[in-house]
Scaffold this motif. Structure first.
Motif, PDB file in Angstrom:
ATOM      1  N   HIS A  58       0.912  -1.192  -0.015  1.00 50.07           N
ATOM      2  CA  HIS A  58       0.128   0.072   0.011  1.00 50.07           C
ATOM      3  C   HIS A  58       0.863   1.200   0.180  1.00 50.07           C
ATOM      4  O   HIS A  58       0.179   2.506   0.226  1.00 50.07           O
ATOM      5  CB  HIS A  58      -0.935  -0.015   1.225  1.00 50.07           C
ATOM      6  CG  HIS A  58      -1.612  -1.200   1.253  1.00 50.07           C
ATOM      7  ND1 HIS A  58      -2.145  -1.748   2.847  1.00 50.07           N
ATOM      8  CD2 HIS A  58      -2.409  -2.156   0.465  1.00 50.07           C
ATOM      9  CE1 HIS A  58      -2.687  -2.793   2.288  1.00 50.07           C
ATOM     10  NE2 HIS A  58      -3.113  -2.730   1.137  1.00 50.07           N
ATOM     11  N   ARG A 157      -3.284   4.279  -5.025  1.00 54.92           N
ATOM     12  CA  ARG A 157      -4.550   4.428  -4.009  1.00 54.92           C
ATOM     13  C   ARG A 157      -5.742   3.931  -4.700  1.00 54.92           C
ATOM     14  O   ARG A 157      -6.481   3.254  -4.179  1.00 54.92           O
ATOM     15  CB  ARG A 157      -4.465   5.586  -3.553  1.00 54.92           C
ATOM     16  CG  ARG A 157      -3.192   5.975  -2.562  1.00 54.92           C
ATOM     17  CD  ARG A 157      -2.978   7.352  -2.330  1.00 54.92           C
ATOM     18  NE  ARG A 157      -4.259   7.869  -1.550  1.00 54.92           N
ATOM     19  CZ  ARG A 157      -4.539   9.158  -1.630  1.00 54.92           C
ATOM     20  NH1 ARG A 157      -3.665  10.082  -2.258  1.00 54.92           N
ATOM     21  NH2 ARG A 157      -5.589   9.776  -0.902  1.00 54.92           N
ATOM     22  N   ARG A 160      -5.559   0.242  -5.077  1.00 52.81           N
ATOM     23  CA  ARG A 160      -5.898  -0.595  -3.857  1.00 52.81           C
ATOM     24  C   ARG A 160      -7.719  -0.360  -3.501  1.00 52.81           C
ATOM     25  O   ARG A 160      -8.081  -1.429  -3.348  1.00 52.81           O
ATOM     26  CB  ARG A 160      -5.293   0.160  -2.891  1.00 52.81           C
ATOM     27  CG  ARG A 160      -5.925  -0.400  -1.408  1.00 52.81           C
ATOM     28  CD  ARG A 160      -5.147   0.219  -0.063  1.00 52.81           C
ATOM     29  NE  ARG A 160      -5.492  -0.624   1.001  1.00 52.81           N
ATOM     30  CZ  ARG A 160      -5.304  -0.121   2.162  1.00 52.81           C
ATOM     31  NH1 ARG A 160      -4.775   1.006   2.458  1.00 52.81           N
ATOM     32  NH2 ARG A 160      -5.530  -1.106   3.162  1.00 52.81           N
ATOM     33  N   ALA A 161      -8.123   0.768  -3.847  1.00 49.58           N
ATOM     34  CA  ALA A 161      -9.632   0.792  -3.942  1.00 49.58           C
ATOM     35  C   ALA A 161     -10.289  -0.211  -4.676  1.00 49.58           C
ATOM     36  O   ALA A 161     -11.399  -1.024  -4.542  1.00 49.58           O
ATOM     37  CB  ALA A 161      -9.933   2.101  -4.089  1.00 49.58           C
ATOM     38  N   GLU A 164      -9.982  -3.626  -3.142  1.00 55.66           N
ATOM     39  CA  GLU A 164     -10.689  -3.947  -1.922  1.00 55.66           C
ATOM     40  C   GLU A 164     -12.250  -3.276  -1.641  1.00 55.66           C
ATOM     41  O   GLU A 164     -12.740  -4.072  -0.707  1.00 55.66           O
ATOM     42  CB  GLU A 164      -9.944  -3.058  -0.718  1.00 55.66           C
ATOM     43  CG  GLU A 164      -8.445  -3.330  -0.956  1.00 55.66           C
ATOM     44  CD  GLU A 164      -7.762  -3.558   0.636  1.00 55.66           C
ATOM     45  OE1 GLU A 164      -8.568  -3.568   1.500  1.00 55.66           O
ATOM     46  OE2 GLU A 164      -6.520  -3.259   0.747  1.00 55.66           O
ATOM     47  N   LEU A 165     -12.607  -2.825  -2.793  1.00 57.21           N
ATOM     48  CA  LEU A 165     -14.091  -2.462  -2.686  1.00 57.21           C
ATOM     49  C   LEU A 165     -14.929  -2.846  -3.974  1.00 57.21           C
ATOM     50  O   LEU A 165     -14.227  -3.329  -4.896  1.00 57.21           O
ATOM     51  CB  LEU A 165     -14.261  -0.905  -2.776  1.00 57.21           C
ATOM     52  CG  LEU A 165     -13.470  -0.140  -1.559  1.00 57.21           C
ATOM     53  CD1 LEU A 165     -13.564   1.455  -1.857  1.00 57.21           C
ATOM     54  CD2 LEU A 165     -14.180  -0.362  -0.084  1.00 57.21           C
ATOM     55  N   PHE A 173     -14.982   6.058  -5.715  1.00 52.13           N
ATOM     56  CA  PHE A 173     -13.605   6.449  -4.950  1.00 52.13           C
ATOM     57  C   PHE A 173     -12.634   7.365  -6.087  1.00 52.13           C
ATOM     58  O   PHE A 173     -11.983   8.405  -5.780  1.00 52.13           O
ATOM     59  CB  PHE A 173     -12.614   5.267  -4.426  1.00 52.13           C
ATOM     60  CG  PHE A 173     -11.509   5.469  -3.765  1.00 52.13           C
ATOM     61  CD1 PHE A 173     -11.266   5.780  -2.457  1.00 52.13           C
ATOM     62  CD2 PHE A 173     -10.392   5.703  -4.513  1.00 52.13           C
ATOM     63  CE1 PHE A 173     -10.364   6.068  -1.762  1.00 52.13           C
ATOM     64  CE2 PHE A 173      -9.183   6.164  -3.922  1.00 52.13           C
ATOM     65  CZ  PHE A 173      -9.087   6.074  -2.500  1.00 52.13           C
TER      66      PHE A 173
ATOM     67  N   ASP B 130      -8.859   7.416   2.873  1.00 52.94           N
ATOM     68  CA  ASP B 130      -8.104   5.853   2.516  1.00 52.94           C
ATOM     69  C   ASP B 130      -7.167   5.718   3.737  1.00 52.94           C
ATOM     70  O   ASP B 130      -6.784   4.707   3.704  1.00 52.94           O
ATOM     71  CB  ASP B 130      -8.082   5.917   1.059  1.00 52.94           C
ATOM     72  CG  ASP B 130      -6.799   6.848   0.393  1.00 52.94           C
ATOM     73  OD1 ASP B 130      -6.852   8.074   1.253  1.00 52.94           O
ATOM     74  OD2 ASP B 130      -6.073   6.520  -0.507  1.00 52.94           O
ATOM     75  N   PHE B 175     -10.704   0.445   4.235  1.00 56.90           N
ATOM     76  CA  PHE B 175     -11.248  -0.311   3.321  1.00 56.90           C
ATOM     77  C   PHE B 175     -11.890  -1.766   4.178  1.00 56.90           C
ATOM     78  O   PHE B 175     -12.928  -2.097   3.806  1.00 56.90           O
ATOM     79  CB  PHE B 175     -10.376  -0.959   2.285  1.00 56.90           C
ATOM     80  CG  PHE B 175      -9.862   0.106   1.510  1.00 56.90           C
ATOM     81  CD1 PHE B 175     -10.574   0.744   0.447  1.00 56.90           C
ATOM     82  CD2 PHE B 175      -8.488   0.811   1.645  1.00 56.90           C
ATOM     83  CE1 PHE B 175      -9.896   1.638  -0.219  1.00 56.90           C
ATOM     84  CE2 PHE B 175      -8.144   1.771   1.057  1.00 56.90           C
ATOM     85  CZ  PHE B 175      -8.845   2.287  -0.109  1.00 56.90           C
ATOM     86  N   ARG B 178     -14.916  -0.248   5.766  1.00 60.90           N
ATOM     87  CA  ARG B 178     -16.012  -0.225   4.865  1.00 60.90           C
ATOM     88  C   ARG B 178     -16.788  -1.415   4.437  1.00 60.90           C
ATOM     89  O   ARG B 178     -17.868  -1.683   4.599  1.00 60.90           O
ATOM     90  CB  ARG B 178     -15.407   0.337   3.453  1.00 60.90           C
ATOM     91  CG  ARG B 178     -16.516   0.492   2.496  1.00 60.90           C
ATOM     92  CD  ARG B 178     -17.739   1.367   2.795  1.00 60.90           C
ATOM     93  NE  ARG B 178     -18.950   1.246   2.044  1.00 60.90           N
ATOM     94  CZ  ARG B 178     -20.112   0.884   2.328  1.00 60.90           C
ATOM     95  NH1 ARG B 178     -20.384   0.742   3.670  1.00 60.90           N
ATOM     96  NH2 ARG B 178     -21.169   0.842   1.565  1.00 60.90           N
ATOM     97  N   ARG B 179     -15.844  -2.543   4.226  1.00 58.16           N
ATOM     98  CA  ARG B 179     -16.401  -3.864   4.176  1.00 58.16           C
ATOM     99  C   ARG B 179     -17.318  -4.366   4.920  1.00 58.16           C
ATOM    100  O   ARG B 179     -18.264  -5.333   4.872  1.00 58.16           O
ATOM    101  CB  ARG B 179     -15.356  -4.743   3.717  1.00 58.16           C
ATOM    102  CG  ARG B 179     -14.558  -4.653   2.373  1.00 58.16           C
ATOM    103  CD  ARG B 179     -13.673  -5.948   1.795  1.00 58.16           C
ATOM    104  NE  ARG B 179     -12.698  -6.185   2.893  1.00 58.16           N
ATOM    105  CZ  ARG B 179     -11.483  -5.679   2.778  1.00 58.16           C
ATOM    106  NH1 ARG B 179     -11.166  -4.763   2.040  1.00 58.16           N
ATOM    107  NH2 ARG B 179     -10.556  -5.884   3.692  1.00 58.16           N
ATOM    108  N   VAL B 186     -15.600   5.262   1.451  1.00 59.50           N
ATOM    109  CA  VAL B 186     -14.011   5.580   1.598  1.00 59.50           C
ATOM    110  C   VAL B 186     -13.700   6.577   0.306  1.00 59.50           C
ATOM    111  O   VAL B 186     -14.130   6.375  -0.582  1.00 59.50           O
ATOM    112  CB  VAL B 186     -13.234   4.251   1.520  1.00 59.50           C
ATOM    113  CG1 VAL B 186     -12.041   4.651   1.571  1.00 59.50           C
ATOM    114  CG2 VAL B 186     -13.739   3.266   2.653  1.00 59.50           C
ATOM    115  N   VAL B 187     -12.930   7.508   0.788  1.00 57.64           N
ATOM    116  CA  VAL B 187     -12.752   8.500  -0.292  1.00 57.64           C
ATOM    117  C   VAL B 187     -11.213   8.963   0.093  1.00 57.64           C
ATOM    118  O   VAL B 187     -10.500   8.592   0.857  1.00 57.64           O
ATOM    119  CB  VAL B 187     -13.528   9.887  -0.280  1.00 57.64           C
ATOM    120  CG1 VAL B 187     -15.179   9.390  -0.500  1.00 57.64           C
ATOM    121  CG2 VAL B 187     -13.336  10.427   1.142  1.00 57.64           C
ATOM    122  N   PRO B 188     -10.501   9.490  -1.142  1.00 62.39           N
ATOM    123  CA  PRO B 188      -9.284   9.817  -1.072  1.00 62.39           C
ATOM    124  C   PRO B 188      -8.959  10.931  -0.166  1.00 62.39           C
ATOM    125  O   PRO B 188      -9.820  11.694   0.158  1.00 62.39           O
ATOM    126  CB  PRO B 188      -8.889  10.255  -2.713  1.00 62.39           C
ATOM    127  CG  PRO B 188      -9.820   9.642  -3.452  1.00 62.39           C
ATOM    128  CD  PRO B 188     -11.162   9.658  -2.733  1.00 62.39           C
TER     129      PRO B 188
END
Lengths: 184, 264
Positions: A58, A157, A160-161, A164-165, A173, B130, B175, B178-179, B186-188
């Motif tokens: 990450h 990043r 990664r989103a 993971e999402l 995101f 994040d 993350f 969120r799950r 989740v946002v930057p």
């Protein structure tokens, strides 16, 4: 991107390596981290291994691995978690690499189930296969570093989103910055 | 809508500003990773109370800097005895925050631990950057979460994660949160505040009476059995049907135009 590299050695135990890597990430700028040193070690300390693997995977900047000498469990895990790897003189797979703890998860994350199956089958895989699979190259690290521009950290990043999402949330995101730019 | 300043105490490290109907309370104690002390908690509680009295405030945002809050000041906790803790500012402040009658959104980045996590989870909506990390590490100090940390995870993320958080005292990232349902998006990190403010403005632009009624209905769930809460919801809805806002909302929909709510 300039070829300035933040070099650290993966010597020492897992806790020491996690601390060294964490310190490297605190460096200013977006220069890539180049991990070298002894990559033959086995993975022993689950907590510390999980910590440095998460940090490597990450990291908000490119992470490259310089592979020289035997590649054991630490080398394999690093190669899969990092953004790129260079195979130097003397690089060779050490016995037992395919028993690396976390190999399946790391391989699926890096290249999906097909890559994981190819690596887990183990016996016939060579470093040339790693090159063919895009996991490593034979160029010097300075040349590899040129592939990563200054925006790579932000895109990583978003990657990664995406990993993971769920799709819709990962898309949201990455679109967030756009939406907030519009609102500003 | 006009900008209004609701409250600002120079001595309290919480900035307060109202823009477009959104009150933003910003914890400003970066030198201590925004650790919560009585002054911060009192200021937050006062801000919530002031918001309740100010009709122009429709939504409250609780924000901070790089770290939402690393928890309560350890020396403040260590200074309490059983009697003083029960009567402490901390206890009263968390009660006041949970009792806020306006929608509350937490904008969480960095460390969100201990009392900071309890503060975030006391809000109606939690938006995480994040880089956010959530946890209840109190068990590692020989104490327990004392402001909701053994209860508030359960509602969002279930009994299992609640137990893991309280017993093990570890951290989970944005993350994973969120799950698990612990956070709502989740946002930057660099877009967190703008994103939260945009969502808050959107809520602030909805029918004021309906928004307040949603909050009343949501709060009932924790205080009533499900049957009673559902009956309460029916009564609240029936009451809303007599309002101008409800008539305007349906009329605007049928006329294919944006509604103009007056809060009547």
């Amino acid at each position: 991107m300039a070829a300035d590299l933040i070099g650290i050695a993966a010597d020492g135990d897992d806790a020491a390596f996690a601390a060294a890597f964490r310190k490297a990430l605190r460096a200013r700028g977006a220069a890539p981290v180049l991990i070298g040193g002894d990559l033959s070690a086995a993975l022993r300390d689950a907590g510390s291994v999980a910590a440095w693997l998460a940090l490597v995977a990450h990291a908000p900047r490119p992470v490259l691995v310089m592979c020289t000498g035997p590649l054991g469990q630490r080398g394999l895990a690093l190669m899969l978690a990092a953004d790129g790897a260079c195979l130097g003189a003397g690089a060779a797979l050490a016995d037992g690499w395919h028993d690396t703890p976390g190999l399946a998860a790391l391989a699926v994350r890096r290249g999906g189930p097909a890559l994981a199956r190819a690596l887990l089958s183990g016996a016939s895989v060579t470093l040339d296969d790693f090159v063919a699979l895009g996991l490593a190259g034979r160029e010097p690290p300075e040349a590899l570093a040129q592939r990563f521009d200054a925006g790579f950290g932000a895109r990583k990043r978003a990657l990664r989103a995406a990993l993971e999402l769920p799709f819709g949330e990962a898309l949201a995101f990455d679109l967030t910055r756009l939406a907030e730019d519009d609102a500003a | 809508m006009t900008d209004v300043t609701v409250s600002r105490r120079a001595s309290a490290p919480v900035a307060s500003a109202v823009v477009d109907g959104v009150l933003t309370l910003t914890i400003e104690r970066p030198e201590a990773r925004n650790a919560l002390n009585p002054a911060i908690l009192s200021a937050l509680a006062e801000g919530m109370g002031a918001a309740a009295l100010e009709p122009s405030v429709r939504v409250v945002v609780v924000a901070a800097g790089a770290d939402f809050s690393a928890g309560a000041d350890i020396d403040v906790i260590a200074g309490h005895n059983p009697a003083s803790y029960l009567a402490s500012t901390t206890r009263r402040a968390f009660d006041a925050i949970r009792a806020c009658e306006k929608p509350v959104i937490a904008a969480v980045s960095g460390y969100c631990l201990g009392g900071g996590c309890e503060l975030a989870l006391a809000c109606d909506i939690v938006i995480a950057a994040d880089d956010a990390l959530f946890g209840q590490p109190e068990i590692n100090l020989g104490i327990i979460p004392g402001a909701g940390g053994t209860q508030l995870w359960r509602e969002r993320a279930g009994a299992g994660l609640q137990a893991v958080a309280a017993f093990e005292g570890g951290m989970i990232d944005a993350f994973a949160a969120r799950r698990a349902g612990l956070v709502d998006a989740v946002v930057p990190a660099e877009a967190l505040l703008a994103h939260v403010r945009r969502r808050a403005r959107a809520i602030a632009g909805k029918a004021p009476l309906a928004t307040a009624t949603v909050k009343a209905a949501l709060r009932a769930r924790g205080r009533m059995a499900l049957d009673a809460a559902l009956a309460h919801e029916v009564a609240l809805m029936a009451g809303l049907l007599a309002t101008e806002d409800a008539k305007e909302g349906t009329r605007a929909f049928l006329e294919k135009r944006a509604p103009r709510y007056g809060g009547r």
